[in-house]
Design a protein around this motif. Structure first.
Motif, mmCIF file in Angstrom:
data_model
loop_
_atom_site.group_PDB
_atom_site.id
_atom_site.type_symbol
_atom_site.label_atom_id
_atom_site.label_comp_id
_atom_site.label_asym_id
_atom_site.label_seq_id
_atom_site.Cartn_x
_atom_site.Cartn_y
_atom_site.Cartn_z
ATOM 1 N N LEU A 1 0.836 -1.199 0.000
ATOM 2 C CA LEU A 1 0.000 0.000 0.000
ATOM 3 C C LEU A 1 0.870 1.248 0.000
ATOM 4 N N ASP A 2 0.366 2.266 -0.671
ATOM 5 C CA ASP A 2 0.952 3.603 -0.539
ATOM 6 C C ASP A 2 0.171 4.313 0.550
ATOM 7 N N TRP A 3 0.851 4.841 1.533
ATOM 8 C CA TRP A 3 0.099 5.602 2.524
ATOM 9 C C TRP A 3 0.887 6.805 3.002
ATOM 10 N N ARG A 4 0.143 7.799 3.441
ATOM 11 C CA ARG A 4 0.733 9.059 3.863
ATOM 12 C C ARG A 4 -0.055 9.543 5.079
ATOM 13 N N PHE A 5 0.663 10.011 6.079
ATOM 14 C CA PHE A 5 0.024 10.481 7.300
ATOM 15 C C PHE A 5 0.607 11.845 7.612
ATOM 16 N N GLU A 6 -0.232 12.862 7.652
ATOM 17 C CA GLU A 6 0.320 14.197 7.870
ATOM 18 C C GLU A 6 -0.453 14.938 8.949
ATOM 19 N N GLY A 7 0.242 15.802 9.640
ATOM 20 C CA GLY A 7 -0.367 16.627 10.669
ATOM 21 C C GLY A 7 -0.241 18.089 10.309
ATOM 22 N N PHE A 8 -1.273 18.863 10.621
ATOM 23 C CA PHE A 8 -1.232 20.298 10.310
ATOM 24 C C PHE A 8 -2.222 21.023 11.217
ATOM 25 N N MET A 9 -2.211 22.341 11.183
ATOM 26 C CA MET A 9 -3.097 23.140 12.016
ATOM 27 C C MET A 9 -4.130 23.838 11.132
ATOM 28 N N VAL A 10 -5.363 23.950 11.639
ATOM 29 C CA VAL A 10 -6.394 24.707 10.929
ATOM 30 C C VAL A 10 -6.979 25.749 11.873
ATOM 31 N N GLU A 11 -7.567 26.777 11.294
ATOM 32 C CA GLU A 11 -8.217 27.814 12.096
ATOM 33 C C GLU A 11 -9.581 27.299 12.535
ATOM 34 N N GLY A 12 -9.765 27.086 13.843
ATOM 35 C CA GLY A 12 -11.041 26.596 14.365
ATOM 36 C C GLY A 12 -11.759 27.689 15.137
ATOM 37 N N ALA A 13 -12.857 27.293 15.792
ATOM 38 C CA ALA A 13 -13.664 28.252 16.541
ATOM 39 C C ALA A 13 -12.866 28.864 17.696
ATOM 40 N N GLU A 14 -11.980 28.071 18.295
ATOM 41 C CA GLU A 14 -11.221 28.556 19.449
ATOM 42 C C GLU A 14 -9.739 28.652 19.120
ATOM 43 N N GLY A 15 -9.443 29.189 17.956
ATOM 44 C CA GLY A 15 -8.042 29.342 17.572
ATOM 45 C C GLY A 15 -7.571 28.176 16.731
ATOM 46 N N LEU A 16 -6.257 27.993 16.691
ATOM 47 C CA LEU A 16 -5.705 26.942 15.852
ATOM 48 C C LEU A 16 -5.988 25.561 16.455
ATOM 49 N N GLU A 17 -6.409 24.642 15.600
ATOM 50 C CA GLU A 17 -6.678 23.278 16.049
ATOM 51 C C GLU A 17 -5.855 22.311 15.213
ATOM 52 N N PRO A 18 -5.392 21.213 15.846
ATOM 53 C CA PRO A 18 -4.608 20.229 15.092
ATOM 54 C C PRO A 18 -5.504 19.309 14.256
ATOM 55 N N ARG A 19 -4.987 18.887 13.134
ATOM 56 C CA ARG A 19 -5.675 17.899 12.301
ATOM 57 C C ARG A 19 -4.652 16.871 11.829
ATOM 58 N N LEU A 20 -5.161 15.660 11.606
ATOM 59 C CA LEU A 20 -4.328 14.605 11.025
ATOM 60 C C LEU A 20 -5.053 14.092 9.792
ATOM 61 N N ARG A 21 -4.313 13.890 8.723
ATOM 62 C CA ARG A 21 -4.935 13.330 7.529
ATOM 63 C C ARG A 21 -4.226 12.034 7.157
ATOM 64 N N LEU A 22 -5.036 10.981 6.994
ATOM 65 C CA LEU A 22 -4.492 9.685 6.594
ATOM 66 C C LEU A 22 -4.979 9.375 5.181
ATOM 67 N N HIS A 23 -4.022 9.120 4.308
ATOM 68 C CA HIS A 23 -4.362 8.793 2.925
ATOM 69 C C HIS A 23 -3.744 7.439 2.590
ATOM 70 N N VAL A 24 -4.572 6.511 2.147
ATOM 71 C CA VAL A 24 -4.093 5.173 1.808
ATOM 72 C C VAL A 24 -4.606 4.796 0.441
ATOM 73 N N GLU A 25 -3.747 4.216 -0.368
ATOM 74 C CA GLU A 25 -4.168 3.800 -1.697
ATOM 75 C C GLU A 25 -3.438 2.520 -2.085
ATOM 76 N N GLY A 26 -4.154 1.632 -2.753
ATOM 77 C CA GLY A 26 -3.519 0.399 -3.203
ATOM 78 C C GLY A 26 -4.564 -0.620 -3.588
ATOM 79 N N SER A 27 -4.120 -1.838 -3.812
ATOM 80 C CA SER A 27 -5.028 -2.924 -4.163
ATOM 81 C C SER A 27 -4.846 -4.053 -3.169
ATOM 82 N N LEU A 28 -5.949 -4.505 -2.593
ATOM 83 C CA LEU A 28 -5.890 -5.632 -1.668
ATOM 84 C C LEU A 28 -6.288 -6.899 -2.400
#
Ligand SMILES: [Zn+2]
Length: 145
Positions: free
Chosen positions: A18-45
């Motif tokens: 599988l190809d996979w990527r896991f990244e962390g970043f900050m977004v502007e939320g209601a109470e200031g900056l909030e952390p987010r994680l994005r998991l992307h997976v691609e492949g054939s099982l």
């Protein structure tokens, strides 16, 4: 796939990669900056068909946005109304491989099987339903047996 032990029961082969990527970043939320994680997976099982036990290739694609929350901390209100992001409790370290496995398990079909099984009928007859009987019932015609 050989590293993802909880998935091995559903697979006909663990050779796929599988190809996979896991990244962390900050977004502007209601109470200031909030952390987010994005998991992307691609492949054939190489899934195992539940009807004939043969393998078949199934394209996997996961793209999940997560909001990390400390264990015991209330889930942010915005999260409850937002379908695009799932809260994830993290206590200290995050087991990325376990998370990867969880997300793939969620994405799998409930009953993986070929659309049409092409496996030959077991020799010597079998008490199990044959693929041909299954096909016949799909067509709505009475079985020959
Ligand atoms: Zn099958």
């Amino acid at each position: 796939m050989a590293d993802l032990l909880r998935l091995s029961d559903t697979l006909a082969s663990v050779d796929s990669v599988l190809d996979w990527r896991f990244e962390g970043f900050m977004v502007e939320g209601a109470e200031g900056l909030e952390p987010r994680l994005r998991l992307h997976v691609e492949g054939s099982l190489d899934l195992r068909c539940q009807r004939c036990l043969g393998g078949f290739v199934w394209p996997l694609r996961v793209d999940t946005l997560l909001q990390p929350v400390r264990s015991g901390q209330a889930i942010p209100e915005g999260e409850l109304e937002n379908d695009e992001v799932d809260a994830i409790e993290i206590d200290g370290e995050l087991d990325v491989l376990a998370l990867l496995e969880d997300e793939i398990l969620l994405a799998l079909p409930i009953a993986p099987r070929h659309q049409v099984c092409e496996a030959p009928r077991p020799e010597g007859g079998s008490s199990k339903e044959s693929p041909f009987a299954a096909l016949a019932s799909l067509r709505g015609s009475p079985s020959a047996e």
